[in-house]
Design a protein around this motif. Structure first.
Motif, PDB file in Angstrom:
ATOM      1  N   GLY A  27       0.790  -1.220   0.000  1.00  0.00           N
ATOM      2  CA  GLY A  27       0.000   0.000   0.000  1.00  0.00           C
ATOM      3  C   GLY A  27       0.824   1.273   0.000  1.00  0.00           C
ATOM      4  O   GLY A  27       0.277   2.368  -0.101  1.00  0.00           O
ATOM      5  N   SER A  28       2.143   1.187   0.119  1.00  0.00           N
ATOM      6  CA  SER A  28       2.966   2.398   0.120  1.00  0.00           C
ATOM      7  C   SER A  28       3.092   2.928  -1.307  1.00  0.00           C
ATOM      8  O   SER A  28       2.799   2.248  -2.276  1.00  0.00           O
ATOM      9  N   SER A  29       3.557   4.163  -1.430  1.00  0.00           N
ATOM     10  CA  SER A  29       3.689   4.778  -2.755  1.00  0.00           C
ATOM     11  C   SER A  29       5.060   4.510  -3.385  1.00  0.00           C
ATOM     12  O   SER A  29       5.353   5.009  -4.459  1.00  0.00           O
ATOM     13  N   VAL A  30       5.868   3.708  -2.739  1.00  0.00           N
ATOM     14  CA  VAL A  30       7.187   3.396  -3.266  1.00  0.00           C
ATOM     15  C   VAL A  30       7.054   2.400  -4.417  1.00  0.00           C
ATOM     16  O   VAL A  30       6.373   1.394  -4.296  1.00  0.00           O
ATOM     17  N   GLU A  31       7.691   2.720  -5.540  1.00  0.00           N
ATOM     18  CA  GLU A  31       7.657   1.823  -6.689  1.00  0.00           C
ATOM     19  C   GLU A  31       8.960   1.042  -6.774  1.00  0.00           C
ATOM     20  O   GLU A  31      10.021   1.563  -6.471  1.00  0.00           O
TER      21      GLU A  31
END
Length: 121
Positions: free
Chosen positions: A37-41
């Motif tokens: 769910g984090s925004s880290v790609e």
């Protein structure tokens, strides 16, 4: 001789041995994954699908060893024929020149392929 030793010890290759079977072969760098769910790609592997250069001089060395090897060692050496490897530039003499035993020759050969291949030194 060194190529035959490598083939004879190929069962030590990481990925073919479970860490529980070989203490000390566990990865030295832990896998880092972002929290769900984090925004880290996660970046894709830029080398995936890339053609890597197989040096003809390495293939010739393998062929010589295959000619005198037997059994499992011979089979392993045969399976290594098309495997890319880095070319070690340990002397200045290996930089300039033509042919598969110099950096310039290797780069020219790789660039001449219909799809240029990635070379590692």
């Amino acid at each position: 001789y060194q190529i035959k030793q490598l083939a004879a010890n190929s069962h030590f290759m990481v990925g073919e041995v479970e860490p529980s079977d070989a203490p000390g072969l566990e990865p030295s760098v832990p896998s880092v994954r972002p929290e769900p769910g984090s925004s880290v790609e996660i970046a894709s592997n830029p080398f995936e699908g890339q053609d890597f250069y197989v040096n003809p001089s390495y293939s010739e060395s393998l062929d010589k060893s295959i000619g005198t090897a037997e059994g499992a060692v011979r089979l392993t050496l045969e399976s290594m024929r098309g495997v890319p490897s880095a070319y070690w530039l340990d002397t200045k003499d290996k930089i300039e020149g033509t042919g598969s035993k110099t950096m310039e020759g290797i780069l020219a050969d790789a660039a001449a392929k219909s799809t240029p291949e990635l070379v590692t030194f």
